[in-house]
Write an enzyme that holds these catalytic residues in place. Structure first.
Site, mmCIF file in Angstrom:
data_model
loop_
_atom_site.group_PDB
_atom_site.id
_atom_site.type_symbol
_atom_site.label_atom_id
_atom_site.label_comp_id
_atom_site.label_asym_id
_atom_site.label_seq_id
_atom_site.Cartn_x
_atom_site.Cartn_y
_atom_site.Cartn_z
ATOM 1 N N LYS A 316 -0.514 24.302 6.296
ATOM 2 C CA LYS A 316 0.196 24.879 4.989
ATOM 3 C C LYS A 316 -0.390 25.874 4.315
ATOM 4 O O LYS A 316 0.148 26.888 4.016
ATOM 5 C CB LYS A 316 0.960 23.800 4.356
ATOM 6 N N SER A 317 -1.679 25.461 3.787
ATOM 7 C CA SER A 317 -2.380 26.269 3.027
ATOM 8 C C SER A 317 -2.810 27.684 3.782
ATOM 9 O O SER A 317 -2.514 28.765 3.085
ATOM 10 C CB SER A 317 -3.861 25.842 2.744
ATOM 11 N N ARG A 321 -1.053 31.605 2.495
ATOM 12 C CA ARG A 321 -2.268 32.970 2.297
ATOM 13 C C ARG A 321 -1.982 33.962 3.192
ATOM 14 O O ARG A 321 -2.198 35.137 3.099
ATOM 15 C CB ARG A 321 -3.471 32.201 2.544
ATOM 16 N N GLY A 389 3.754 23.927 -5.161
ATOM 17 C CA GLY A 389 2.727 24.149 -6.058
ATOM 18 C C GLY A 389 1.898 25.358 -5.640
ATOM 19 O O GLY A 389 1.642 26.287 -6.639
ATOM 20 N N ARG A 417 5.034 20.021 -13.081
ATOM 21 C CA ARG A 417 3.714 20.213 -12.931
ATOM 22 C C ARG A 417 2.767 21.155 -13.787
ATOM 23 O O ARG A 417 3.463 22.248 -14.190
ATOM 24 C CB ARG A 417 3.487 20.503 -11.244
ATOM 25 N N SER A 462 -10.106 22.727 -8.144
ATOM 26 C CA SER A 462 -8.747 23.214 -7.585
ATOM 27 C C SER A 462 -8.832 24.534 -6.879
ATOM 28 O O SER A 462 -9.007 25.533 -7.432
ATOM 29 C CB SER A 462 -7.820 23.258 -8.714
ATOM 30 N N ASP A 610 -5.500 15.681 -0.281
ATOM 31 C CA ASP A 610 -4.045 15.465 0.091
ATOM 32 C C ASP A 610 -3.700 14.234 0.998
ATOM 33 O O ASP A 610 -2.784 13.753 1.209
ATOM 34 C CB ASP A 610 -3.499 16.747 0.658
ATOM 35 N N ARG A 641 0.833 10.336 -7.453
ATOM 36 C CA ARG A 641 0.633 9.638 -6.043
ATOM 37 C C ARG A 641 -0.353 8.546 -6.298
ATOM 38 O O ARG A 641 -0.178 7.473 -5.287
ATOM 39 C CB ARG A 641 -0.215 10.484 -5.014
ATOM 40 N N ARG A 682 4.296 13.697 1.148
ATOM 41 C CA ARG A 682 3.294 12.711 1.741
ATOM 42 C C ARG A 682 3.274 11.209 1.913
ATOM 43 O O ARG A 682 2.660 10.428 2.462
ATOM 44 C CB ARG A 682 1.883 13.232 1.192
#
Ligand code: S3P
Length: 729
Positions: A316-317, A321, A389, A417, A462, A610, A641, A682
């Site tokens: 996903k990341s 990008r 996010g 968030r 982060s 994650d 979570r 998740r």
């Protein structure tokens, strides 16, 4: 479920709760309370067999009730609570069903001086313009959203009871904070009612002078349907929520003034744009609404094992990008292995909305016709980013350097968030970003700002914040550098290098500056290790498992999950290690193992950020105690979570104690039960894997968002040996 349900106020909603509870066999008897003047209505409710009994004496009506539902107009709340307080029972679940929630909290505080743990405010997003018990329906809540706004201090067992009750009536549960609920409902429900009442009043007054309404037709009828709603009820709602409604009325008035001016000045293009914008917005709403009202439940039978070989969906990341950098590069970028999940697609659509020609995705293939660093165009509408996010935070940085304004919106989870973590450093660079008072979306990023490079010492580890600042750094004067308190994923750094853009890296410091064009390249997205994590745990905990996951990204900033599982005794083997497009990749073989509980070293937290939902499941299956600390960030992910996993594990009979920054889990047996994912992909997938070692069926509600990162999860996992089925409703 309940022996005696007591309904206070048997109108449309109260009557429907009673009817639906009886139909679904959630209570043995239903009593009701009403005032002297409601006598006829109460009698009618009894005649219609909506209720079994009633009383004009509240104490008598609620005597022995294990569930009390307050369904009176909002304005009566305080008075009813005062009467209830005199006969309060700690064993009873109390709920209201009102359209505003702030007033309930105020009334509870006035009456009790605190918020009783067994009061769970509920709001069924269901209704009809008809009122009264005659209109009550046993399927009013079926397939409809139901928002619960329990306080943080609320007793978990009662929140669970409330959840199960409304699920039993067929509702899809969502959780919100009181303030967020009231702001959202003011815009989507209360303002439209005010407007419908006002419009019909204007036309009514005109009609008294000249007959008008007899010529009105479908459009008028559709638009004004809600003006047939109960005036007393709406008076109460509007008074209770005026702090949110008044600013919206002001906004609407200036929009009307603007339309008036356009008409006066014959500005047909502007008028056309205004109408087109509204029409497009409505179409988008309808599309989202259809998706939103669709709810997916996973039912997973206990037992089974995972076997075979599989290639999981793309990272996903890296997918996010690839679109971002491909769009601002010069030339054509080809991406393969792109994740066709909702989150990455939200990023793709955002860049299409800013004028980038993007072909695909087609079986993971995407072609991006880059427009160069300064080639993006103003989007015509706010950009909706759903649950994502990463899209929102990274886009903030990239948009801060553009010539145009843009607004970013998201779903309820994303709108809650924290965004100050990017707004604050970007503001120091000279960006102008407007948010809600709480620092949440919608965000409007003003263009035409000249950005200045800064050095930023990131207070939290982060990758989203780091990447956001690096993207802004591409548009800033001078150098932009970021230090991180612990290593976080470095996909932006690696990919920028892949696009021939220099990035300086030393220890925990990364530096970029504007240095000419990014050059288009080809990107091969490996499988997402965060998706692989479910299978690493699943195959470890399920006896007789032997599974090979092909072509998984094993970037060292992402492999905390492997390290943690190995410390717990997992049998994980990396094979065929290679580098593909600047990212390390391997095939991973995992076989069943006896896991043992551990104290998770804090240095792994950011590297497995994650993966904790499913690691908690591993801990529940391990021998002994597992302790996680230093993971406060988990509280502000797609859901809290820590809390949501602890709640779910407890429902399954696991001793899981949440702490401020982690969890303490005693390994042991996992039972069955119904858990809620709170719209968090998740969480849904983690509990699916728990079934491999459960003694009974696990039902997981609210699984639609699994599509954000892992489309086809249920089908694929079933093929590998998990006994899972997905039902849509
Ligand atoms: C991500 C970074 C992490 C992670 C998220 C994806 C990214 O968030 O949780 O799923 O792609 O940069 P934080 O940066 O908030 O830790």
């Amino acid at each position: 479920m309940f022996n005696k349900l007591c309904i206070i106020g048997v109108g449309l909603i109260g009557g429907s709760v009673a009817r639906a509870a009886r139909k679904n066999k959630l209570c043995a008897t239903v009593s009701a309370y009403g005032r002297e003047q409601d006598l006829e209505n109460l009698q009618r409710a009894q005649d219609l067999k909506v209720i079994d009994s009633y009383s004009l004496d509240l104490a008598e009506a609620i005597a022995g009730a294990d569930c009390v539902v307050i369904a009176t107009p909002v304005g009566a709340m305080q008075d009813i609570l005062k009467q209830l307080a005199a006969n309060w029972s700690e064993q009873t679940l109390y709920m209201d069903v009102g359209s505003t929630k702030g007033h309930v909290v105020i009334a509870l505080n006035e009456v009790f001086g605190f918020l009783p743990g067994n009061f769970v405010p509920a709001h069924p997003i269901a209704g009809a313009e008809k009122s009264g018990v005659d209109a009550a329906m046993d399927d009013l809540f079926l397939g409809r959203r139901l928002i619960l706004t329990p306080d943080k201090q609320a007793d978990k067992a009662f929140v669970q009871l409330a959840t199960e009750f409304w699920q039993g009536l067929g509702s899809h549960i969502a959780f919100m904070q009181v303030e967020q609920h009231d702001a959202i409902l003011a815009a989507t429900s209360h303002l439209p009612h005010v407007l419908a009442f006002a419009l019909v009043s204007v036309l009514g007054k005109n009609d008294e002078k000249v007959e008008t309404l007899k010529y009105a037709s479908g459009g008028f009828k559709d638009f004004t349907r809600i003006a047939s709603s109960d005036p007393t009820m709406w008076l109460d709602i509007c008074m209770a929520n005026k702090q949110h409604i008044i600013p919206l009325i002001e906004q609407l008035s200036s929009e009307l003034d603007a339309v008036k001016l356009m008409l006066e000045a014959n500005q047909s293009q502007q008028l056309h744009d205004t109408f087109t914008y509204a029409r497009n917005t409505r179409e988008r709403f309808l599309e989202q609404h259809n998706n939103m009202t669709q709810s997916i439940t996973f039912t997973v039978q206990p037992g089974g094992h995972l076997q075979g070989q599989v290639r999981l969906p793309g990272d996903k990341s890296i997918s996010h990008r690839s679109i971002m950098l491909g769009s601002i590069a010069e030339g054509v970028t080809h991406v393969s292995g792109f994740l066709e999940g909702d989150d990455a697609l939200a990023t793709l659509r955002a860049f299409q909305a800013m004028g980038v020609k993007i072909e695909g995705p087609d079986k993971g293939e995407v072609t991006i016709h880059g427009v160069g660093l300064d080639g993006l165009q103003a989007p015509e509408e706010p950009i909706y980013l759903g649950n994502s996010g990463t899209s929102m935070r990274l886009l903030c940085g990239l948009l801060a350097g553009q010539k145009f304004d843009a607004t970013l919106t998201g779903d309820a989870s994303l709108s809650g968030r924290p965004m100050r973590r990017v707004i604050d450093p970007l503001s120091i660079m000279g960006a102008k970003i407007e948010s809600t008072e709480k620092g949440t979306a919608p965000l409007t990023i003003r263009g035409q700002k000249s950005l200045q490079g800064i050095h930023y010492d990131m207070p939290i580890a982060s990758a989203q914040v780091k990447s956001c600042l690096m993207l802004a750094g591409l548009y800033a004067q001078g150098e932009t550098s970021v230090t991180e308190p612990a290593p976080t994923r470095d996909h932006t750094e690696r990919m920028l290098s892949g696009f021939a853009h220099p990035v300086k890296q030393s220890d925990n410091l990364v530096t970029v500056s504007r240095q000419g064009a990014l050059k288009a390249t080809d990107i091969d997205v490996p499988s997402d290790i965060s998706s692989a994590a479910f299978f690493l745990v699943g195959a470890s905990i399920a006896p007789d498992s032997d599974l090979t996951l092909k072509h998984v990204g094993i970037n060292p900033t992402r492999t905390g999950v492997i390290d943690i599982l190995r410390l717990m005794g997992a049998n994980i083997e990396l094979m065929n290690e290679r580098t593909v497009g600047g990212e390390p990749v391997a095939d991973i073989r995992v076989r069943s193992a006896d896991l043992k509980g551990i104290a998770i070293p804090e240095e792994f937290v950011a590297l497995a950020i994650d993966e904790f939902p499913v690691l908690f499941v591993a801990a529940a299956c391990a021998t002994g105690q597992t302790v996680l600390t230093g993971a406060k960030e988990l509280r502000v992910k797609e859901s809290d979570r820590i809390q949501v996993m602890a709640d779910g594990l407890q429902i399954l009979g696991v001793d899981a104690q949440p702490t401020e920054d982690g969890m303490v889990i005693q390994g042991g047996a996992i039972g069955g039960g119904s858990v809620i994912s709170h719209g968090d992909h998740r969480i849904a997938m983690a509990f699916s894997m728990a079934a491999l070692r459960a003694t009974d069926t696990i039902v997981i509600q609210d699984c639609e968002n699994v599509n954000t990162s892992f489309p086809g999860f249920a089908e694929l996992t079933e093929g590998l040996g998990l006994n899972i089925s997905a039902q849509e409703s």
